[in-house]
Scaffold this motif. Structure first.
Motif, mmCIF file in Angstrom:
data_model
loop_
_atom_site.group_PDB
_atom_site.id
_atom_site.type_symbol
_atom_site.label_atom_id
_atom_site.label_comp_id
_atom_site.label_asym_id
_atom_site.label_seq_id
_atom_site.Cartn_x
_atom_site.Cartn_y
_atom_site.Cartn_z
ATOM 1 N N THR A 1 30.253 27.000 53.453
ATOM 2 C CA THR A 1 30.426 26.080 52.907
ATOM 3 C C THR A 1 32.058 25.816 53.061
ATOM 4 N N GLY A 2 32.782 26.711 53.309
ATOM 5 C CA GLY A 2 34.147 26.759 53.738
ATOM 6 C C GLY A 2 34.918 26.803 52.108
ATOM 7 N N LYS A 3 34.116 27.472 51.254
ATOM 8 C CA LYS A 3 34.607 27.766 50.022
ATOM 9 C C LYS A 3 34.184 29.234 49.349
ATOM 10 N N VAL A 4 35.080 30.093 49.203
ATOM 11 C CA VAL A 4 34.696 31.503 48.521
ATOM 12 C C VAL A 4 35.310 31.678 47.237
ATOM 13 N N GLY A 5 34.624 32.585 46.479
ATOM 14 C CA GLY A 5 35.323 32.946 45.199
ATOM 15 C C GLY A 5 35.703 34.340 45.070
ATOM 16 N N PHE A 6 36.654 34.891 43.909
ATOM 17 C CA PHE A 6 36.940 36.155 43.796
ATOM 18 C C PHE A 6 36.950 36.242 42.193
ATOM 19 N N ILE A 7 36.203 37.083 41.777
ATOM 20 C CA ILE A 7 36.177 37.260 40.208
ATOM 21 C C ILE A 7 36.802 38.796 39.861
ATOM 22 N N GLY A 8 37.872 38.911 39.053
ATOM 23 C CA GLY A 8 38.304 40.090 38.719
ATOM 24 C C GLY A 8 38.068 40.440 37.398
ATOM 25 N N GLY A 9 38.242 41.658 37.061
ATOM 26 C CA GLY A 9 37.938 42.258 35.614
ATOM 27 C C GLY A 9 39.098 41.817 34.758
ATOM 28 N N VAL A 10 40.291 42.741 34.707
ATOM 29 C CA VAL A 10 41.229 42.293 33.990
ATOM 30 C C VAL A 10 42.610 42.127 34.948
ATOM 31 N N ASP A 11 43.311 41.020 34.439
ATOM 32 C CA ASP A 11 44.333 40.487 35.268
ATOM 33 C C ASP A 11 45.499 41.490 35.229
ATOM 34 N N SER A 12 45.557 42.171 36.328
ATOM 35 C CA SER A 12 46.809 43.244 36.223
ATOM 36 C C SER A 12 47.217 43.526 37.437
ATOM 37 N N PRO A 13 48.208 44.202 37.870
ATOM 38 C CA PRO A 13 48.731 44.508 39.170
ATOM 39 C C PRO A 13 47.892 45.098 40.138
ATOM 40 N N LEU A 14 47.004 46.150 39.578
ATOM 41 C CA LEU A 14 45.892 46.669 40.350
ATOM 42 C C LEU A 14 44.966 45.437 40.699
ATOM 43 N N ILE A 15 44.288 44.680 40.094
ATOM 44 C CA ILE A 15 43.258 44.009 40.426
ATOM 45 C C ILE A 15 43.878 42.749 41.382
ATOM 46 N N LYS A 16 45.193 42.474 41.040
ATOM 47 C CA LYS A 16 46.029 41.504 42.025
ATOM 48 C C LYS A 16 46.033 42.031 43.286
ATOM 49 N N LYS A 17 46.120 43.152 43.537
ATOM 50 C CA LYS A 17 45.916 43.801 44.985
ATOM 51 C C LYS A 17 44.621 43.597 45.717
ATOM 52 N N PHE A 18 43.457 43.450 44.829
ATOM 53 C CA PHE A 18 42.042 42.975 45.522
ATOM 54 C C PHE A 18 41.989 41.633 45.807
ATOM 55 N N GLN B 1 39.260 33.884 39.516
ATOM 56 C CA GLN B 1 39.259 33.915 38.043
ATOM 57 C C GLN B 1 38.978 35.089 37.450
ATOM 58 N N TYR B 2 39.499 35.581 36.328
ATOM 59 C CA TYR B 2 39.384 36.824 35.635
ATOM 60 C C TYR B 2 38.876 36.846 34.343
ATOM 61 N N ALA B 3 37.694 37.792 34.380
ATOM 62 C CA ALA B 3 36.982 37.925 33.187
ATOM 63 C C ALA B 3 37.370 38.307 31.943
ATOM 64 N N GLY B 4 38.877 39.140 32.176
ATOM 65 C CA GLY B 4 39.406 39.773 30.891
ATOM 66 C C GLY B 4 38.656 40.917 30.338
ATOM 67 N N ASP B 5 37.748 41.503 31.141
ATOM 68 C CA ASP B 5 37.117 42.657 30.722
ATOM 69 C C ASP B 5 36.300 43.394 31.929
ATOM 70 N N PHE B 6 36.019 44.430 31.759
ATOM 71 C CA PHE B 6 35.341 45.285 33.024
ATOM 72 C C PHE B 6 33.896 45.813 32.624
ATOM 73 N N ASN B 7 33.542 45.064 31.440
ATOM 74 C CA ASN B 7 32.186 45.660 30.958
ATOM 75 C C ASN B 7 31.426 44.304 30.340
ATOM 76 N N LYS B 8 31.318 43.565 31.003
ATOM 77 C CA LYS B 8 30.763 42.131 30.350
ATOM 78 C C LYS B 8 29.919 41.573 31.378
ATOM 79 N N PRO B 9 28.881 42.105 31.823
ATOM 80 C CA PRO B 9 28.086 41.354 32.843
ATOM 81 C C PRO B 9 27.583 39.699 32.562
ATOM 82 N N GLU B 10 27.545 39.592 31.270
ATOM 83 C CA GLU B 10 27.379 38.229 31.100
ATOM 84 C C GLU B 10 28.468 37.407 31.388
ATOM 85 N N LYS B 11 29.326 37.881 31.028
ATOM 86 C CA LYS B 11 30.740 36.856 31.468
ATOM 87 C C LYS B 11 30.752 36.743 33.077
#
Length: 365
Positions: A174-191, A211-221
């Motif tokens: 499709t020419g379009k891909v996504g990235f979902i991070g847990g918490v917006d932080s310097p570490l996850i910014k590396k990913f 986009q960031y979920a703001g949590d590492f333990n919310k599968p529903e998010k």
């Protein structure tokens, strides 16, 4: 007469050899005894973040490394090596303290979320060694703090994220891909930035939604964010979200059942099984936390604990790369991955870690 002298001399030599042999045997037994004592008395623990030890990602990889170390050196699980699961942030300091009070030689803290807790525990327990995985201790001005009883275990996640970004760009339809991070932080910014750099290196015109979920333990998010991204046209999503990422797999599998051609790129460990039975795992960015935990544990047991400094693990140390499960990765993609890996190792490509570095990287394409 000469025969008697020769016989006497030979007897003396044999006697001396026997004595020396006995001494050597005693010395060898002594060394073996010391090694056994060193192993028997060594205790190492792991404190998880709130994602739990069975998060199928970061914490689980840490525990796998500790189990390998314990079994290899004959340690008793539950006594000489064990983990404590943190249900909430308030559990971090008490859990670290339990290992210190229990006479554990080394305690691993799984993740940057435990940074403040490790600093507090290390200052309160100077006779115990701690290893903070994924972060450096920082002061109020965000400057690194190095304590003699704390080893900072970090990874070059941006390098591995670059490689899976190459795969995503090569195989997206499709020419379009996504990235979902847990918490917006310097570490996850590396990913995030490593992934985007890999994508853009292959196809500068590729669209990337992050986009960031703001949590590492919310599968529903994770499931909710993934649903939006897939609806917007992204056919591949890379997650760096721990347990939240499990929701990305759930969403992808549901869509695959309905005939949609969507994929997930896993993180930290080979997450091929998480995509089954619908087979939605394209590949995974493997971050060998287990390798680092094993190596640091062994160094500590051998009296070579790397306290007061940073221990960095990357492609060069075989601690960062893509998963061995490659049935969904094309030969062309794998060939391209190898080419880019060599460029990174040779210093021809400097993979960005921050938003600023990515902006400069993108301009150079």
């Amino acid at each position: 007469m000469k025969k008697r002298k020769f016989g006497l001399a030979l007897s003396l030599v044999l006697a001396a050899g026997t004595i020396l042999g006995a001494c050597g045997s005693d010395e060898g037994d002594s060394k073996k005894g010391d090694e056994k004592k060193k192993t028997e008395n060594f205790k190492v623990g792991l404190v998880t973040d709130t994602g739990g030890v069975d998060d199928k990602s970061f914490n689980q990889s840490s525990w796998e490394g500790l189990k390998k170390f314990g079994k290899e050196f004959g340690l008793e699980e539950g006594k000489s090596y064990r983990y404590l699961q943190s249900e909430k942030e308030a559990d971090y300091i008490p859990n670290l303290g339990k290992f210190a009070d229990g006479g554990f030689n080394l305690t691993f803290a799984a993740g940057f979320l435990l940074e403040d807790a490790v600093q507090t525990a290390a200052e309160q327990n100077s006779g115990t060694n701690f290893a903070l995985i994924d972060s450096l201790l920082m002061d109020e001005d965000f400057k690194p703090v190095f304590l003699d009883n704390v080893a900072a275990v970090t990874f070059e996640e941006h390098q591995g994220s670059f490689l899976v970004g190459v795969v995503a760009a090569k195989q997206s339809k499709t020419g379009k891909v996504g990235f979902i991070g847990g918490v917006d932080s310097p570490l996850i910014k590396k990913f995030e930035n490593g992934f985007k750099a890999g994508v853009k290196s292959v196809n500068p015109d590729m669209e990337i939604i992050a986009q960031y979920a703001g949590d590492f333990n919310k599968p529903e998010k994770g499931s909710s964010i993934a649903s939006t991204m897939y609806t917007q046209g992204a056919d591949i999503i890379y997650h760096a979200a721990g347990g939240t990422g499990n929701g990305v797999f759930t969403e992808a599998k549901n869509r695959k059942k309905n005939g949609e051609d969507v994929w997930v790129i896993g993180v930290d460990r080979d997450q091929h099984e998480e995509g089954m039975p619908e087979n939605v795992t394209l590949t995974s960015m493997v971050k060998r936390v287990d390798v680092a935990v094993y190596e640091i544990s062994k160094m500590a047991m051998d009296g070579k604990f790397p306290g007061g400094k940073e221990s960095l693990f990357g492609i060069k140390e075989n601690a960062i790369g893509i998963a061995e499960s490659q049935e969904n990765v094309s030969k062309e993609s794998l060939k391209l991955v190898d080419e880019y890996k060599e460029k990174i190792l040779k210093g021809e490509i400097k993979v960005p870690k921050t938003d600023k570095e990515f902006a400069e990287f993108e301009k150079s394409l």
